[in-house]
Design an enzyme around this catalytic site. Structure first.
Site, PDB file in Angstrom:
ATOM      1  N   ASP A  82      19.867 -24.811  -1.806  1.00 34.44           N
ATOM      2  CA  ASP A  82      19.301 -23.823  -2.727  1.00 34.44           C
ATOM      3  C   ASP A  82      20.035 -22.488  -2.636  1.00 34.44           C
ATOM      4  O   ASP A  82      20.723 -22.201  -1.658  1.00 34.44           O
ATOM      5  CB  ASP A  82      17.801 -23.613  -2.448  1.00 34.44           C
ATOM      6  N   ASP A 129      26.994 -18.656   0.142  1.00 36.28           N
ATOM      7  CA  ASP A 129      25.687 -19.012   0.744  1.00 36.28           C
ATOM      8  C   ASP A 129      24.980 -20.056  -0.113  1.00 36.28           C
ATOM      9  O   ASP A 129      24.158 -19.695  -0.933  1.00 36.28           O
ATOM     10  CB  ASP A 129      24.858 -17.744   0.880  1.00 36.28           C
ATOM     11  N   GLU A 180      15.561 -23.289   1.708  1.00 37.49           N
ATOM     12  CA  GLU A 180      15.820 -22.455   2.889  1.00 37.49           C
ATOM     13  C   GLU A 180      15.564 -20.990   2.570  1.00 37.49           C
ATOM     14  O   GLU A 180      15.089 -20.237   3.411  1.00 37.49           O
ATOM     15  CB  GLU A 180      17.268 -22.643   3.356  1.00 37.49           C
ATOM     16  N   GLU A 181      15.891 -20.595   1.341  1.00 30.27           N
ATOM     17  CA  GLU A 181      15.814 -19.179   0.985  1.00 30.27           C
ATOM     18  C   GLU A 181      14.374 -18.672   0.841  1.00 30.27           C
ATOM     19  O   GLU A 181      14.152 -17.468   0.745  1.00 30.27           O
ATOM     20  CB  GLU A 181      16.574 -18.921  -0.329  1.00 30.27           C
ATOM     21  N   GLU A 191      26.133 -21.925   7.483  1.00 32.13           N
ATOM     22  CA  GLU A 191      25.874 -20.639   6.803  1.00 32.13           C
ATOM     23  C   GLU A 191      27.120 -19.755   6.916  1.00 32.13           C
ATOM     24  O   GLU A 191      27.921 -19.917   7.842  1.00 32.13           O
ATOM     25  CB  GLU A 191      24.697 -19.913   7.482  1.00 32.13           C
TER      26      GLU A 191
END
Ligand SMILES: [Zn+2]
Length: 377
Positions: free
Chosen positions: A74, A104, A136-137, A161
Site C-alpha cells: 500500500d 515507499d 501498513e500505512e 522500507e
C-alpha cells in the site's frame, strides 16, 4: 515491473473515500512469483478487499530457516494538485524516478524480482520467502495477520522500507489515544451548576504532564536521539459557546514507547495517574484507543543478519524514528532488520522519487544477500 506496480493504485487510508483494495497489485506479484517457481499463497484479511501474499521457495531438504524479504503493497494518499507528475506513471527525469510508492515501497518488489532473475532457484539450499502485506500505512492490519499463513520459520527477515540500504535495527512503538470527557452542560451564569469538561480536562492534562516527566526520569535508551518514551498532545476540541458550561472535550495524544516496553504497562500508567480525577468525576472520563498499538522493535546488536547487512552494504546499523512492520515480522521468530533502497525523506511527499543511481547497487546487494543466506552459488 516497476512501472506496472506504480500504475496500480493501492492507497490505504482511514478515510474510506481514499481507501483502495490492494488486490490488483497482489495478483500482479502473485503471477510473477508463480512464473519464477514460487509457491504462492494469497490470503484475504479480516477486512474485505485487503490481501497478504506469501511466496515460498522451500528446497526439499531444507524446509526451515532461510530468508524472508518483506514489504507492504500500500501507499499513502497523494496530495492532489501538488504533484508535478502523474503519481501513477513512473517518470524518469534528472536522474530520478518519480511515482507514488517509488521509494515507499513498491519498487522494492521489482528490485527483488529482478535480482531473482540472476539466481537459479533450484540451487537454493535454504528457503526463500517473499511477503507482501496490506495496510501498513494505516493499521498494519496485514502484518498483524501473518499467523494466518501455515507455519514458516525463516531465520532472517529483511523489510525493504526505504533506508538508503542502511540496516535499521530499532525503533520506538506508537500509540494514538483519545481522552474524552463528558460533563454536564448548563447556563454560564452559574458555572458550578454543571460539570465543565474543559475544567476536568485541565486536571487530566496536569496528570498526563506528570507522565511526561516520569518518562524522562525513569527511562533512558541512548540508542535514540530522544532517549526516553514520549507523550505528545496533538489536538484538543471542546465546547461551543462562551455562555455555556462546556459539556464535552476531547484530547488526542500520541505515545512512543521504547522497544521492550509493554503496551499494557502504558495503559496501566495512564489509569493510575487518572485515578484521582476519575474518582472526583465519576463516569466522565474515558480513554479510547484510536488504533491497535504498534510495539517498539529492536534486533539484537550481535544478530548475524546485522553483520551480514553491514558487510554487504558498507553501512552501519542505526535506529529509525518511524514505525515499521518489524515488531510483527520479528514475532515469527526470525532475526529482523529494515533495509531497502530509496530515502525515507522522499516518502509520503508530493513527487516521491528514488535516485536512479541507487537502483543497480541495491539490486546487487539484494542478490548477494539472497545468495549468502540461501546458499545459491
Ligand atoms: Zn513504507
Amino acid at each position: 515491473m516497476y512501472r506496472e506496480l506504480i500504475a496500480l493504485p493501492s492507497v490505504s487510508c482511514l478515510d474510506p473515500s481514499w481507501d483502495t483494495s490492494n488486490k490488483a497489485i497482489i495478483e500482479k506479484l502473485a503471477s510473477w512469483l508463480d512464473l519464477l517457481g514460487f509457491q504462492v499463497d494469497v490470503r484475504e484479511l479480516k477486512q474485505p478487499g485487503k490481501y497478504n501474499l506469501l511466496a515460498r521457495y522451500e528446497p526439499e531438504l531444507a524446509q526451515q530457516g532461510g530468508l524472508l524479504l518483506a514489504g507492504h503493497t500500500d501507499t499513502v494518499p497523494w496530495d492532489e494538485g501538488r504533484w508535478t507528475h502523474d503519481p501513477f506513471k513512473l517518470h524518469e527525469a534528472d536522474g530520478r524516478l518519480y511515482g507514488l510508492g517509488s521509494a515507499d515501497m513498491k519498487g522494492f518488489f521489482a528490485f527483488v524480482l529482478e535480482a531473482l532473475r540472476g539466481i537459479e532457484l533450484k540451487q537454493l539450499t535454504k528457503p526463500l520467502y517473499i511477503l507482501a502485506t496490506a495496510d501498513e500505512e494505516t493499521t498494519m492490519a496485514g502484518a498483524r495477520e501473518l499467523h494466518a499463513f501455515p507455519e514458516f520459520r525463516p531465520e532472517f527477515a529483511v523489510i525493504g522500507e526505504p533506508t538508503s540500504m542502511t540496516p535499521v535495527t530499532s525503533h520506538k512503538g506508537h500509540l494514538t489515544e483519545a481522552v474524552r470527557i463528558i460533563g454536564q452542560s448548563g447556563h454560564s451564569s452559574n458555572p458550578a451548576a454543571g460539570v465543565n469538561a474543559i475544567e476536568v480536562m485541565h486536571d487530566v492534562i496536569t496528570e498526563l504532564r506528570g507522565i511526561q516527566s516520569e518518562f524522562k526520569q525513569r527511562y533512558h535508551d541512548a540508542t535514540f536521539e530522544v532517549p526516553y518514551p514520549t507523550l505528545n498532545f496533538g489536538a484538543i476540541h471542546g465546547g461551543d459557546a462562551a455562555n455555556r458550561i462546556c459539556a464535552c472535550c476531547e484530547l488526542h495524544l500520541d505515545m512512543r514507547p521504547l522497544p521492550g516496553m509493554n503496551v499494557n504497562e502504558l495503559y496501566d500508567l495512564i489509569d493510575h495517574r487518572l485515578a484521582d480525577v476519575k474518582a472526583r468525576y465519576p463516569n466522565a472520563i474515558s480513554l479510547i484507543h484510536m488504533h491497535e498499538p504498534i510495539p517498539g522493535y529492536r534486533c539484537r546488536h550481535d544478530a548475524e543478519i546485522v553483520s551480514i547487512a553491514e558487510e554487504l552494504t558498507g553501512n552501519t546499523a542505526e535506529p529509525a524514528n518511524y514505525c515499521t512492520e518489524a515488531p510483527f515480522v520479528q514475532d515469527l521468530g526470525c532475526e529482523t532488520i529494515v533495509m531497502g533502497p530509496g530515502n525515507i525523506a522522499q516518502a509520503h511527499q508530493p513527487d516521491e522519487f528514488i535516485l536512479v543511481s541507487e537502483i543497480a547497487p541495491a539490486q546487487q546487494q539484494i542478490e548477494q544477500l539472497i545468495r549468502r543466506v540461501c546458499g545459491a552459488q
